[in-house]
Design an enzyme around this catalytic site. Structure first.
Site, short mmCIF file in Angstrom:
data_model
loop_
_atom_site.label_atom_id
_atom_site.label_comp_id
_atom_site.label_asym_id
_atom_site.label_seq_id
_atom_site.Cartn_x
_atom_site.Cartn_y
_atom_site.Cartn_z
NE ARG A 59 32.12 38.43 39.60
CZ ARG A 59 32.76 39.46 39.42
NH1 ARG A 59 34.10 39.93 39.67
NH2 ARG A 59 32.32 39.81 38.10
CB CYS A 112 55.22 52.53 31.76
SG CYS A 112 56.58 51.61 31.91
CE1 TYR A 123 35.06 36.94 34.06
CE2 TYR A 123 33.91 37.31 35.80
CZ TYR A 123 33.93 37.04 34.30
OH TYR A 123 32.51 36.28 34.33
#
Ligand SMILES: *Cc1c(COP(=O)(O)O)cnc(C)c1O
Length: 488
Positions: free
Chosen positions: A333, A415, A445
């Site tokens: 990260r 949805c 990620y």
């Protein structure tokens, strides 16, 4: 509060979220180098306006600065090499490929002098296609298949990080049948869990990864699973035991957790070296270094973390009287996260009324507006808000605006009512359909966890370098979506 130009703060906003002084400004730690507004007020990267990127590549789109990736990779490498130079000659930095992996990125990693961490046969396939030497690649995973172990040996990987005693035996057996020696590290659970600002230390681990260091964790009286694995590894002729590994968590800001884990592993390493008359020349301290997703996140510069970890390694090795093992780390990260923003186009806007308790106890509930800003992607290109309650930030990218700040929730088109991209952010009141929004900090990620939920095509990734943009991963087409449907 509406109409009060001095205070646009919404009662619905979380406490940490301040109304920005200037809605058009890019808040500093969140954006890649080279991202700025151009003279027309449009967001641009290396001078390329976002409208041009949308025209060429469509939206949603991951927009990544290659220069920024390389700079961050080098920053980690330089900071840790400096801090550990006099302890163990330097540090091997393995980029954690699971955060974002494609062949272009593997080449950047290699060119910047880093190595590569993988966690599956598929990630090894990407590494292989990119042509990185196997010696610079590590393989992780708590449930490696025999096929993955064979592949690791085919590629002559620099290390296989073994996660259990059963896997150690399997790796030893497979290597033996091939007449080869597998280079192995043992992943231990040091009982240190870090999360952002705190860490907790426990004796016992309740998670799927690694070999427990707690003393009574196997059937063998008094032995920990970690010790049983060391003893077994030392006895296998087809295993070269390089050393020990741990990874204590992710999105961690304070260095204390890393330092405590390093100390625990060094003490264990010294004890095992003495007891079994072996030398374990390497120690991997994992990844997990945090980045800024919102203005309240305060990541530390790599040098500060490196120095804190180096101080503990130096003093612990001195106290134990051992030669310091070669240290390695595995940032993912912290290298790729801030290099990238996601570009979305705004569609439907909707304002709902939300009841909140009044300002004092006697007051009645008051109704506050919350504006929902729908974009053309969502949980399929960023699952982290759904998975981890992760916070992000967003700005109006296609233009500036002098309109008042309005508390907004950026949502996707799936949805699913939990389909949130940015839970809470102040955006200009006049944001409208057709505007472009940019969400920073989506390099790690997001693409990696993307899905085809609702048959949305996964977005492409564009890398910008020195003023030119190229696709490093193309977006999916409708044909891609239909390709695996056998139609029978
Ligand atoms: C995920 C992971 C990393 C990288 O973590 P970041 O938080 O992206 O730095 C490193 N090592 C291991 C073993 C991991 O599982």
């Amino acid at each position: 509060m509406t109409g009060n130009s001095l205070n646009h703060a919404s009662l619905l906003a979380p406490e940490w979220l301040a109304v920005p002084a200037d809605l058009n400004a890019l808040q500093d730690p969140l954006w890649a180098a080279g991202v700025a507004r151009n003279d027309a007020g449009e967001l641009a990267i290396d001078g390329i306006p976002v409208s041009e990127l949308q025209r060429q590549f469509g939206t949603p789109l991951f927009v990544m600065s290659e220069n920024d990736f390389r700079t961050r990779a080098r920053a980690f490498s330089d900071a840790f090499n400096d801090a550990f130079a006099d302890i163990c000659g330097g540090v091997d930095v393995y980029y954690a490929g699971k955060s974002f992996l494609c062949t272009a990125v593997v080449r950047w990693v290699e060119e910047e002098g880093l190595r590569l961490d993988t966690a599956s046969g598929g990630e090894l396939a990407v590494a292989h296609r990119a042509g990185i030497p196997g010696a610079d690649v590590a393989l992780h995973g708590n449930n490696k298949s025999d096929g993955e172990i064979h592949r690791a040996l085919d590629m002559k990987l620099g290390r296989i990080v073994v996660d259990s005693l059963a896997e150690l035996e399997r790796v030893a057996r497979i290597a033996a049948t091939r007449g080869e020696t597998a280079k192995v590290m043992l992943r231990l659970t040091p009982g240190v869990h870090a999360h952002t600002h705190e860490f907790i230390a426990t004796a016992h681990e309740d998670q799927k990864f690694g070999l427990s260091m707690a003393g009574d964790s196997t059937d063998v009286a008094g032995l920990s699973a970690a010790e049983e694995a060391v003893a077994a590894a030392a006895g296998f002729e087809s295993i070269e035991l390089l050393g020990l590994h741990c990874h204590i968590g992710s999105q961690i800001f304070e260095p204390d957790g890393f330092a405590l884990a390093a100390e625990k592993l060094l003490r264990f390493l010294a004890a095992m070296q003495e007891k079994y008359s072996i030398v374990m020349p390497e120690l991997d301290l994992g990844g997990g270094y945090g980045i800024a997703y919102t203005p309240v996140d305060t990541p530390r510069p790599p040098a500060e973390i490196a120095q804190a970890m180096a101080a503990v390694v130096r003093s612990t090795c001195a106290e134990l009287g051992i030669t310091a093992p070669r240290i390695s780390i595995e940032p993912g990260r912290a290298i790729v996260g801030s290099t990238t923003f996601t570009l979305y186009e705004v569609g439907t806007l909707k304002t709902v009324r939300v009841d909140v308790p009044g300002p004092d106890e006697s007051a009645e509930n008051v109704t506050h507006p919350r504006r929902y800003v729908s974009v053309d992607g969502g949980m399929s290109d960023n699952a982290r808000p759904v998975l981890y309650d992760a916070d992000y930030s967003a700005i109006l990218a296609s233009r500036t605006s002098e309109a008042a700040p309005q508390l907004s929730r950026v949502v996707g088109k799936h949805c699913e009512s939990g389909d949130i991209v940015v839970r809470d952010v102040y955006l200009p009141e006049d944001v409208a359909a057709g505007d472009l929004l940019a969400v920073p900090g989506t390099g790690a990620y997001c693409w990696a966890l993307s899905s085809n939920y609702n048959y949305l095509a996964r977005p492409g990734v564009v890398a910008v370098r020195d003023g030119s943009a190229r696709l490093i991963v193309r977006g999916e087409t409708e044909q891609d979506l239909l390709n695996r449907d056998m139609g029978v």
